[in-house]
Design a protein around this motif. Structure first.
Motif, PDB file in Angstrom:
ATOM      1  N   CYS A  55       0.797  -1.224   0.000  1.00 56.50           N
ATOM      2  CA  CYS A  55       0.000   0.000   0.000  1.00 56.50           C
ATOM      3  C   CYS A  55       0.833   1.280   0.000  1.00 56.50           C
ATOM      4  CB  CYS A  55      -0.948   0.002   1.198  1.00 56.50           C
ATOM      5  SG  CYS A  55      -0.105  -0.044   2.779  1.00 56.50           S
ATOM      6  N   GLY A  56       2.130   1.178   0.071  1.00 54.76           N
ATOM      7  CA  GLY A  56       2.943   2.386   0.126  1.00 54.76           C
ATOM      8  C   GLY A  56       3.045   2.913   1.549  1.00 54.76           C
ATOM      9  N   THR A  57       3.880   3.913   1.728  1.00 56.80           N
ATOM     10  CA  THR A  57       4.107   4.495   3.044  1.00 56.80           C
ATOM     11  C   THR A  57       4.139   6.004   2.920  1.00 56.80           C
ATOM     12  OG1 THR A  57       5.463   2.595   3.661  1.00 56.80           O
ATOM     13  CG2 THR A  57       5.698   4.552   5.013  1.00 56.80           C
ATOM     14  N   LEU A  58       3.537   6.672   3.850  1.00 56.42           N
ATOM     15  CA  LEU A  58       3.570   8.131   3.900  1.00 56.42           C
ATOM     16  C   LEU A  58       4.386   8.524   5.125  1.00 56.42           C
ATOM     17  CD1 LEU A  58       2.605  10.897   2.868  1.00 56.42           C
ATOM     18  CD2 LEU A  58       0.581  10.603   4.311  1.00 56.42           C
ATOM     19  N   VAL A  59       5.489   9.231   4.899  1.00 55.67           N
ATOM     20  CA  VAL A  59       6.345   9.697   5.985  1.00 55.67           C
ATOM     21  C   VAL A  59       6.242  11.214   6.022  1.00 55.67           C
ATOM     22  CG1 VAL A  59       8.699   9.811   6.893  1.00 55.67           C
ATOM     23  CG2 VAL A  59       7.934   7.770   5.662  1.00 55.67           C
ATOM     24  N   MET A  60       5.863  11.738   7.169  1.00 56.34           N
ATOM     25  CA  MET A  60       5.710  13.193   7.304  1.00 56.34           C
ATOM     26  C   MET A  60       6.613  13.669   8.433  1.00 56.34           C
ATOM     27  SD  MET A  60       1.588  13.352   6.856  1.00 56.34           S
ATOM     28  CE  MET A  60       1.475  15.085   7.150  1.00 56.34           C
ATOM     29  N   GLU A  61       7.224  14.817   8.195  1.00 54.34           N
ATOM     30  CA  GLU A  61       8.138  15.361   9.188  1.00 54.34           C
ATOM     31  C   GLU A  61       8.171  16.874   9.038  1.00 54.34           C
ATOM     32  OE1 GLU A  61      12.340  13.833  11.054  1.00 54.34           O
ATOM     33  OE2 GLU A  61      12.016  13.573   8.948  1.00 54.34           O
ATOM     34  N   GLU A  62       9.107  17.510   9.676  1.00 47.76           N
ATOM     35  CA  GLU A  62       9.233  18.959   9.657  1.00 47.76           C
ATOM     36  C   GLU A  62       9.244  19.516   8.232  1.00 47.76           C
ATOM     37  OE1 GLU A  62      12.894  19.930  11.556  1.00 47.76           O
ATOM     38  OE2 GLU A  62      12.533  18.555  13.196  1.00 47.76           O
ATOM     39  N   LEU A  63       8.842  20.769   8.126  1.00 51.56           N
ATOM     40  CA  LEU A  63       8.956  21.473   6.862  1.00 51.56           C
ATOM     41  C   LEU A  63      10.415  21.455   6.436  1.00 51.56           C
ATOM     42  CD1 LEU A  63       7.314  23.164   4.830  1.00 51.56           C
ATOM     43  CD2 LEU A  63       7.934  25.181   6.144  1.00 51.56           C
ATOM     44  N   ASN A  64      10.681  21.312   5.157  1.00 52.86           N
ATOM     45  CA  ASN A  64      12.028  21.220   4.583  1.00 52.86           C
ATOM     46  C   ASN A  64      12.717  19.895   4.895  1.00 52.86           C
ATOM     47  OD1 ASN A  64      11.784  23.826   3.529  1.00 52.86           O
ATOM     48  ND2 ASN A  64      12.488  24.712   5.454  1.00 52.86           N
ATOM     49  N   GLY A  65      12.009  18.934   5.402  1.00 47.26           N
ATOM     50  CA  GLY A  65      12.549  17.596   5.606  1.00 47.26           C
ATOM     51  C   GLY A  65      13.466  17.474   6.794  1.00 47.26           C
ATOM     52  N   GLY A  66      13.085  16.651   7.725  1.00 44.68           N
ATOM     53  CA  GLY A  66      13.913  16.373   8.887  1.00 44.68           C
ATOM     54  C   GLY A  66      14.808  15.178   8.618  1.00 44.68           C
ATOM     55  N   GLU A  67      15.438  14.697   9.667  1.00 45.02           N
ATOM     56  CA  GLU A  67      16.421  13.617   9.542  1.00 45.02           C
ATOM     57  C   GLU A  67      15.810  12.317   9.027  1.00 45.02           C
ATOM     58  OE1 GLU A  67      19.721  11.177  12.172  1.00 45.02           O
ATOM     59  OE2 GLU A  67      18.483  12.666  13.167  1.00 45.02           O
ATOM     60  N   VAL A  68      14.612  11.968   9.487  1.00 45.73           N
ATOM     61  CA  VAL A  68      13.992  10.714   9.043  1.00 45.73           C
ATOM     62  C   VAL A  68      13.737  10.738   7.545  1.00 45.73           C
ATOM     63  CG1 VAL A  68      11.932   9.256   9.236  1.00 45.73           C
ATOM     64  CG2 VAL A  68      13.018  10.164  11.295  1.00 45.73           C
ATOM     65  N   ILE A  69      13.186  11.825   7.047  1.00 51.05           N
ATOM     66  CA  ILE A  69      12.917  11.923   5.612  1.00 51.05           C
ATOM     67  C   ILE A  69      14.219  11.903   4.822  1.00 51.05           C
ATOM     68  CG2 ILE A  69      12.091  13.478   3.796  1.00 51.05           C
ATOM     69  CD1 ILE A  69       9.720  14.118   5.609  1.00 51.05           C
ATOM     70  N   GLN A  70      15.214  12.616   5.279  1.00 52.26           N
ATOM     71  CA  GLN A  70      16.509  12.626   4.580  1.00 52.26           C
ATOM     72  C   GLN A  70      17.098  11.218   4.506  1.00 52.26           C
ATOM     73  OE1 GLN A  70      18.958  15.525   6.574  1.00 52.26           O
ATOM     74  NE2 GLN A  70      17.611  17.215   6.020  1.00 52.26           N
ATOM     75  N   ARG A  71      16.986  10.476   5.598  1.00 50.73           N
ATOM     76  CA  ARG A  71      17.547   9.125   5.619  1.00 50.73           C
ATOM     77  C   ARG A  71      16.721   8.160   4.759  1.00 50.73           C
ATOM     78  NH1 ARG A  71      19.484   8.084  11.711  1.00 50.73           N
ATOM     79  NH2 ARG A  71      20.274   6.203  10.727  1.00 50.73           N
ATOM     80  N   CYS A  72      15.401   8.339   4.720  1.00 53.54           N
ATOM     81  CA  CYS A  72      14.559   7.547   3.814  1.00 53.54           C
ATOM     82  C   CYS A  72      14.958   7.804   2.367  1.00 53.54           C
ATOM     83  CB  CYS A  72      13.087   7.893   3.999  1.00 53.54           C
ATOM     84  SG  CYS A  72      12.299   7.221   5.454  1.00 53.54           S
TER      85      CYS A  72
END
Length: 95
Positions: A55-72
């Motif tokens: 089904c896919g995954t939605l990852v949400m974090e701080e505006l401008n991308g936080g550490e989790v999004i950057q690592r994903c």
């Protein structure tokens, strides 16, 4: 640990599991995830039974991308996993 040992409140209990292909914890896990995904798909075909729903995954974090999004994004880029970045307006329209 929040609960006593052998509790039934963890992600290893119950009838469902989640897996993430763009694994933010470390990109070295991605080949294992891809291997297990392939094994489950093979099992589904050989037994003619659906045991997984992708089904896919939605990852949400701080505006401008936080550490989790950057690592994903890093794990996805290293292993050729497609990732879509959505703006706030994109999210509002889609969800």
């Amino acid at each position: 640990e929040q609960f006593a040992h052998c509790h039934k409140r963890g992600s290893s209990h119950g009838e469902s599991r989640i897996y993430r292909r763009a694994y933010f914890e470390h990109p070295n896990y991605v080949p294992w995830i891809e291997y297990s995904l392939n094994e489950f798909q093979t099992l589904q075909k050989s037994q003619n039974v659906e045991i997984m729903q992708e089904c896919g995954t939605l990852v949400m974090e701080e505006l401008n991308g936080g550490e989790v999004i950057q690592r994903c994004q890093m794990a996805a880029a290293l292993h050729g996993i497609p990732v879509e970045t959505l703006s706030n307006n994109d999210l509002k329209e889609r969800y």
